[in-house]
Design a protein around this motif. Structure first.
Motif, PDB file in Angstrom:
ATOM      1  N   ASN A 110      -0.079  14.256   7.709  1.00  0.00           N
ATOM      2  CA  ASN A 110      -0.715  12.965   8.388  1.00  0.00           C
ATOM      3  C   ASN A 110      -1.830  11.917   7.672  1.00  0.00           C
ATOM      4  OD1 ASN A 110       0.330  14.817  10.526  1.00  0.00           O
ATOM      5  ND2 ASN A 110       0.093  13.218  11.400  1.00  0.00           N
ATOM      6  N   ASP A 111      -2.224  12.548   6.404  1.00  0.00           N
ATOM      7  CA  ASP A 111      -3.391  11.750   5.819  1.00  0.00           C
ATOM      8  C   ASP A 111      -2.702  11.038   4.735  1.00  0.00           C
ATOM      9  OD1 ASP A 111      -5.113  12.870   7.480  1.00  0.00           O
ATOM     10  OD2 ASP A 111      -5.806  14.301   6.023  1.00  0.00           O
ATOM     11  N   PHE A 112      -2.678   9.868   4.767  1.00  0.00           N
ATOM     12  CA  PHE A 112      -2.214   9.061   3.762  1.00  0.00           C
ATOM     13  C   PHE A 112      -3.528   8.774   2.808  1.00  0.00           C
ATOM     14  CE2 PHE A 112       1.756   6.341   5.479  1.00  0.00           C
ATOM     15  CZ  PHE A 112       2.313   7.913   5.647  1.00  0.00           C
ATOM     16  N   VAL A 113      -3.058   8.943   1.424  1.00  0.00           N
ATOM     17  CA  VAL A 113      -4.194   8.742   0.401  1.00  0.00           C
ATOM     18  C   VAL A 113      -3.813   7.457  -0.578  1.00  0.00           C
ATOM     19  CG1 VAL A 113      -5.836   9.477  -1.527  1.00  0.00           C
ATOM     20  CG2 VAL A 113      -4.690  11.169   0.297  1.00  0.00           C
ATOM     21  N   ILE A 114      -4.448   6.418  -0.561  1.00  0.00           N
ATOM     22  CA  ILE A 114      -4.111   5.171  -1.373  1.00  0.00           C
ATOM     23  C   ILE A 114      -5.267   4.975  -2.461  1.00  0.00           C
ATOM     24  CG2 ILE A 114      -4.004   2.765  -1.208  1.00  0.00           C
ATOM     25  CD1 ILE A 114      -2.262   2.937   1.104  1.00  0.00           C
ATOM     26  N   THR A 115      -4.912   4.787  -3.767  1.00  0.00           N
ATOM     27  CA  THR A 115      -5.776   4.765  -4.897  1.00  0.00           C
ATOM     28  C   THR A 115      -5.361   3.397  -5.448  1.00  0.00           C
ATOM     29  OG1 THR A 115      -6.331   6.839  -5.022  1.00  0.00           O
ATOM     30  CG2 THR A 115      -6.575   5.548  -7.199  1.00  0.00           C
ATOM     31  N   THR A 116      -6.393   2.434  -5.699  1.00  0.00           N
ATOM     32  CA  THR A 116      -6.390   1.222  -6.414  1.00  0.00           C
ATOM     33  C   THR A 116      -7.125   1.069  -7.603  1.00  0.00           C
ATOM     34  OG1 THR A 116      -5.704   0.406  -4.114  1.00  0.00           O
ATOM     35  CG2 THR A 116      -6.478  -1.454  -5.684  1.00  0.00           C
ATOM     36  N   PRO A 117      -6.768   0.422  -8.568  1.00  0.00           N
ATOM     37  CA  PRO A 117      -7.565   0.171  -9.725  1.00  0.00           C
ATOM     38  C   PRO A 117      -8.209  -1.115  -9.476  1.00  0.00           C
ATOM     39  CG  PRO A 117      -5.222  -0.482 -10.420  1.00  0.00           C
ATOM     40  CD  PRO A 117      -5.236   0.389  -9.026  1.00  0.00           C
ATOM     41  N   ALA A 118      -9.607  -0.987  -9.891  1.00  0.00           N
ATOM     42  CA  ALA A 118     -10.610  -2.193  -9.871  1.00  0.00           C
ATOM     43  C   ALA A 118     -10.662  -2.984 -11.229  1.00  0.00           C
ATOM     44  CB  ALA A 118     -11.637  -1.819  -9.266  1.00  0.00           C
ATOM     45  N   PHE A 119     -10.204  -4.266 -11.423  1.00  0.00           N
ATOM     46  CA  PHE A 119     -10.296  -4.763 -12.626  1.00  0.00           C
ATOM     47  C   PHE A 119     -11.497  -5.719 -12.338  1.00  0.00           C
ATOM     48  CE2 PHE A 119      -6.103  -3.077 -13.264  1.00  0.00           C
ATOM     49  CZ  PHE A 119      -5.906  -3.062 -14.610  1.00  0.00           C
ATOM     50  N   TYR A 120     -12.174  -6.011 -13.456  1.00  0.00           N
ATOM     51  CA  TYR A 120     -13.301  -7.114 -13.461  1.00  0.00           C
ATOM     52  C   TYR A 120     -13.152  -7.848 -14.730  1.00  0.00           C
ATOM     53  CZ  TYR A 120     -17.950  -9.068 -13.774  1.00  0.00           C
ATOM     54  OH  TYR A 120     -18.764 -10.155 -13.746  1.00  0.00           O
ATOM     55  N   ARG A 121     -12.856  -9.334 -14.846  1.00  0.00           N
ATOM     56  CA  ARG A 121     -12.583  -9.857 -15.950  1.00  0.00           C
ATOM     57  C   ARG A 121     -11.640  -9.537 -16.843  1.00  0.00           C
ATOM     58  NH1 ARG A 121     -18.745 -12.118 -17.213  1.00  0.00           N
ATOM     59  NH2 ARG A 121     -19.162 -12.952 -15.305  1.00  0.00           N
ATOM     60  N   GLY A 122     -10.160  -8.944 -16.294  1.00  0.00           N
ATOM     61  CA  GLY A 122      -9.369  -8.394 -16.915  1.00  0.00           C
ATOM     62  C   GLY A 122      -9.430  -6.956 -17.398  1.00  0.00           C
ATOM     63  N   LYS A 123     -10.484  -6.395 -17.285  1.00  0.00           N
ATOM     64  CA  LYS A 123     -10.749  -5.091 -17.755  1.00  0.00           C
ATOM     65  C   LYS A 123     -10.681  -3.970 -16.567  1.00  0.00           C
ATOM     66  CE  LYS A 123     -13.916  -1.974 -20.327  1.00  0.00           C
ATOM     67  NZ  LYS A 123     -15.256  -2.024 -21.054  1.00  0.00           N
ATOM     68  N   GLY A 139       8.983  14.585  11.960  1.00  0.00           N
ATOM     69  CA  GLY A 139       8.934  15.821  11.764  1.00  0.00           C
ATOM     70  C   GLY A 139       8.594  16.445  13.311  1.00  0.00           C
ATOM     71  N   LEU A 140       8.193  17.561  13.219  1.00  0.00           N
ATOM     72  CA  LEU A 140       7.765  18.373  14.681  1.00  0.00           C
ATOM     73  C   LEU A 140       6.362  17.753  15.312  1.00  0.00           C
ATOM     74  CD1 LEU A 140       8.483  22.075  13.958  1.00  0.00           C
ATOM     75  CD2 LEU A 140       9.699  20.443  15.330  1.00  0.00           C
ATOM     76  N   GLY A 141       5.839  16.920  14.336  1.00  0.00           N
ATOM     77  CA  GLY A 141       4.590  16.463  14.774  1.00  0.00           C
ATOM     78  C   GLY A 141       3.301  17.122  14.545  1.00  0.00           C
ATOM     79  N   ASN A 142       2.281  16.672  14.690  1.00  0.00           N
ATOM     80  CA  ASN A 142       0.957  17.139  14.402  1.00  0.00           C
ATOM     81  C   ASN A 142       0.336  18.566  15.083  1.00  0.00           C
ATOM     82  OD1 ASN A 142      -1.463  17.457  12.680  1.00  0.00           O
ATOM     83  ND2 ASN A 142      -2.542  16.013  13.688  1.00  0.00           N
ATOM     84  N   GLY A 143       1.249  19.658  15.069  1.00  0.00           N
ATOM     85  CA  GLY A 143       0.881  20.812  15.550  1.00  0.00           C
ATOM     86  C   GLY A 143       1.167  21.956  14.588  1.00  0.00           C
TER      87      GLY A 143
END
Length: 528
Positions: A110-123, A139-143
């Protein structure tokens, strides 16, 4: 303002401290975007999230002060898994990656994890990561009823969700097709994307303001300073080993958790050797979640004033036998991993009660008493068709008595999530709370008393029954008092018709009966 070799050590220290505080504000802004834009009430109202910034090596540098330890501390490991699947050199500006793998994320689907790269001036200068609890992923649900993880819902491996600003519509369609709440699930996924984007934008603004091209010197300073601060705390502690055992309700039979804690010059280690093997129901705990709450318990007792990051975590070591209930292996069911996982700070406190009796509380309810409900209804909003509802109503019992203060009543510790407001719950589904009040006297007696639990009476406005996916504990084995303090009251699950319900599993609550829940009280501390 920038790091400069001409600055004195004191000036450099001040610059780093200011930027460190600003970085915590950046991830705080990231978290607020997630909370304000989420569809699921458990995120929007209860803040069951995490948000943080990492360096390109995958080390957590700062976390938002809101959120749960189970999310934050396990998310700290998940970024390393993302980097194994998507090397830094392959990342592009505008990319974002997703998983809900319990063993590479935060412990259940039930926990989605999202990771995003951070660019600063192209780096590429950093990575932002976030977690949110989604109400339904099929599925059966959160049980806890599933017998393997495949029954528990949709599993998303490490995948690219956004490619240089373009959302993977095929993946999004797959996510929406595997949930009872497609609108909420899609909206929550976009809120996770947006919160990381807000973090990237805030970081770039910070770097502009301070005139820096990289945050690497700052991250090295934060991690090194935090590690040294924790090491100083440990140096002042008595050295040795202590153990503790706790019996929890389990699913069909009680489980005896065992811990051994050792304080040495170079750190603190906790071993769960001797704990029982994984069981066939979904209360097993992946190791990352075991580590998350164990480290949180250690930090509460030893280094509560030091921010969470890779440096402050480095001196705490945790292990559990492979295949045990605290180190469950795929494909073990893990949906309700919080039931046992959130008991682990109490295990740590039990071990520390001999060397540090003035720092640790008695046992509390610890695991959340989430009222997870599901069914069908026709809202009074002009809708023509009957709709599916699925909701986790967050509730809590009492915490354990503290050395100089009573425990807290109806408070989530160690999770830290907020209780779901009754008004929100009644707006989201056809339930009505006929009663919600403190369970007076349920806290254990002592020199300081345990916090009280709650009494709730819940019915439905529907003509149809509703489903309760029970996942409660401390019913057969209530929170224990310590040092002569009394035990807290045990939890109770029953109906208005006198039916006694098991604390775990699926129950059908008829429209002409009400659900009665009495959450446990915390243990007392010291002879009354």
């Amino acid at each position: 303002m920038t790091t400069n070799a001409l600055l004195t050590d004191a000036q450099q220290e001040i610059h780093f401290q200011i930027m460190w505080n600003r970085l915590i504000a950046v991830v705080g802004e990231q978290a607020r975007v997630l909370i304000r834009t989420a569809f699921s009430p458990i995120v929007r109202e209860c803040e069951d999230i995490s948000a943080g910034v990492f360096d390109p090596h995958g080390r957590m540098v700062a976390q938002a002060v809101t959120g749960t330890p189970g999310h934050v501390n396990s998310m700290a490991e998940s970024v390393g898994h993302f980097l194994r699947h998507f090397p830094i050199e392959s990342m592009k500006e505008g990319d974002a990656y997703i998983t809900n793998d319990p063993w590479m994320g935060t412990g259940h689907l039930n926990d989605f994890v999202i990771t995003t790269p951070a660019f600063y001036r192209g780096k590429l200068v950093a990575l932002f990561s976030c977690t949110g609890h989604l109400m339904d992923i099929g599925g059966l649900g959160n049980g806890p009823d599933a017998t393997d993880v495949f029954m528990e819902g949709l599993s998303i491996p490490m995948l690219k969700l956004v490619d240089q600003g373009r959302v993977n519509e095929t993946l999004m369609a797959m996510i929406c097709a595997n949930t009872r709440l497609p609108v909420d699930t899609e909206g929550d996924t976009y809120s996770l994307i947006a919160c990381n984007d807000a973090g990237v934008e805030a970081l770039c603004s910070m770097m502009d303001e301070f005139g820096i091209e990289t945050i690497e010197p700052l991250t090295d300073y934060i991690i090194d300073r935090s590690r040294r601060a924790v090491l100083e705390k440990i140096a002042a502690l008595p050295k040795g080993s202590w153990s503790y055992t706790m019996t929890v309700d389990g699913y069909d039979a009680p489980l005896d958790l065992k811990a051994a804690l050792t304080i040495a010059e170079d750190g603190v280690s906790v071993s769960y050797a001797g704990s029982p093997p994984a069981i066939k129901r979904g209360i097993n705990v992946p190791l990352a979640y075991t580590k998350a709450y164990t480290v949180f318990g250690l930090a509460c007792a030893i280094s509560p004033d030091i921010p969470n990051n890779a440096g402050s975590f480095a001196l705490y070591r945790v292990d559990a036998p492979v295949g045990s209930v605290l180190n469950a292996q795929r494909p073990a069911p893990v949906s309700s991993r919080h039931i046992i996982g959130q008991m682990l700070p109490d295990m740590v406190f039990g071990c520390l009660r001999t060397p540090l009796p003035d720092r640790v509380p008695a046992e509390g309810t610890s695991c959340l008493w989430n009222i997870t409900v599901r069914g069908r209804w026709k809202p009074d909003d002009g809708a023509r068709e009957t709709q599916v509802f699925a909701l986790a109503i967050t509730t809590n019992g009492g915490t354990g008595a503290r050395p100089k203060l009573d425990g807290l009543s109806a408070t989530a510790f160690p999770s830290g999530v907020r209780g779901t407001p009754v008004e929100i719950a009644e707006n989201q589904c056809p339930l009505i709370f006929w009663k919600k009040e403190l369970r007076e006297g349920s806290g254990g007696s002592g020199q300081t008393c345990g916090g009280d639990g709650q009494v709730m009476e819940i019915g439905t406005t529907n003509d149809d029954a509703f489903e309760l996916l029970a996942a409660f504990d401390r019913v057969k084995y209530p929170p224990r008092g310590a040092l002569g303090g009394g035990d807290g009251a045990a939890g109770i699950v029953k109906t208005s018709k006198g039916r006694s319900l098991s604390s775990k599993g699926l129950h059908i609550i008829a429209p002409d009966e009400r659900l009665h829940l009495l959450t446990p009280g915390g243990g007392g501390l010291g002879t009354p």
